[in-house]
Scaffold this active site. Sequence first.
Site, PDB file in Angstrom:
ATOM      1  CG  HIS A 160      44.278  50.008  45.899  1.00  0.00           C
ATOM      2  ND1 HIS A 160      43.086  50.133  45.243  1.00  0.00           N
ATOM      3  CD2 HIS A 160      44.813  51.257  45.936  1.00  0.00           C
ATOM      4  CE1 HIS A 160      42.908  51.399  44.882  1.00  0.00           C
ATOM      5  NE2 HIS A 160      43.948  52.088  45.292  1.00  0.00           N
ATOM      6  CE1 TYR A 215      36.363  43.522  39.789  1.00  0.00           C
ATOM      7  CE2 TYR A 215      37.403  44.552  41.691  1.00  0.00           C
ATOM      8  CZ  TYR A 215      37.478  44.042  40.409  1.00  0.00           C
ATOM      9  OH  TYR A 215      38.684  44.043  39.751  1.00  0.00           O
ATOM     10  N   PRO A 263      38.149  41.378  31.681  1.00  0.00           N
ATOM     11  CG  PRO A 263      37.294  43.534  31.410  1.00  0.00           C
ATOM     12  CD  PRO A 263      37.245  42.157  30.815  1.00  0.00           C
ATOM     13  CE  LYS A 304      44.582  37.466  38.417  1.00  0.00           C
ATOM     14  NZ  LYS A 304      45.234  38.514  39.157  1.00  0.00           N
ATOM     15  CE1 TYR A 361      40.576  41.935  41.461  1.00  0.00           C
ATOM     16  CE2 TYR A 361      42.576  42.912  42.334  1.00  0.00           C
ATOM     17  CZ  TYR A 361      41.402  43.037  41.626  1.00  0.00           C
ATOM     18  OH  TYR A 361      41.045  44.245  41.085  1.00  0.00           O
TER      19      TYR A 361
END
Length: 393
Positions: free
Chosen positions: A77, A204, A297, A301, A387
Amino acid sequence: MSTDTLRTEVAIIGGGPAGLLLSHLLAAEGIDSVVLETRSRDYVAARIRAGILEQSSVDLLTDVGLGARLAREGDQHRGIYLQFPEERHHLDFVDLIGRSVWVYGQTEVTADLVAARDADGQQFFYSISDTALHDVDTDRPYVTFTDADGTPRRLDAVAIAGCDGSFGPSRGAIPGGTTWEKTYPYAWFGILADVAPSTDELIYAWHPNGFALHSMRSETVSRLYLQVEPGTDPASWSDDRIWDELATRLGHGQDGWELTAGPITDKSVLPMRSYVHAPMQYGRLFLAGDAAHIVPPTGAKGLNLAIADVALLAPALTDLVRKNDARLADAYSDTALRRVWRCTHFSWWMTTMLHRNGDPFEEQLQLSQLRWVTSSEAGATGLAENYAGLPFA
């Protein structure tokens, strides 16, 4: 009943990804290890956890011969979507920082590791009980346990790696130390569904009803989450209610986007907390993964932190065992904790930016933060850098 005594160079307590990867890295350096696990092999193999791998994690797995199936079946991604009412923005990590992430579930990572360790003749003990650590402050530590057949055993080692999660015995074998913990006032209601993902990359979503996340496990399996109250009973939500709420929070119908529902195969509620224990080392005992730290979550990580710990620990143990050189081992805790705190902060930041807690003032701050991250290259770059993951130390 007499105790059967075994010997190895590194005793690894915990047969999840951290322990398995550590045994793999040590074996590549000619270091012998034995892996001890309380759960059964089938339980470990089926345990559903993380699904996102940082670029550094993928690079490491590839470099040590564990990347073939990941490259073939994993889903690379470029970034993620951030959504809030009437707006959805794509953050392209590759454009921003030149790094990407991969969707490849922890069950798949575990399967690859188990296959590799089995092929290498790794010694495992599954379904053990009564695990205890002894003399970890000496150069002759050992572990006692009862094996699956009820036989008491003792495992002598040069060093012990505690990769046994937050409820294992390893952390408790370190006297004193400092712990920091935060419990969040919300939980995640997660589902697995046999339906193709309705998005090409993770969404998100901040919503007045609460946070939602659209993730995936494969081309045919979707993983989705809803913010709920802690202690929520999954059985209290019907499948129709779940899909209706996901559609609402994820913006079904917005700009023509549609959420496709499908058969739900798993429901679970995940509490949200952060936990860090320091030091991560005492004598010849070294902690890695959830034994030393837990993150919510939201920042993806947990598994990646465990891999980063092991990437540091393996060369430290190699020097300790082969050369009696403790310099890397003595520096392990301080070095690992720098990354742990960076990832703990990022996970807290993502979590508090996206989850509603009923405070109208904080709600406006969250929306302001989301508008800044999605409109500022500096803000988007900071999120992308954390991220997609900082390079391993």
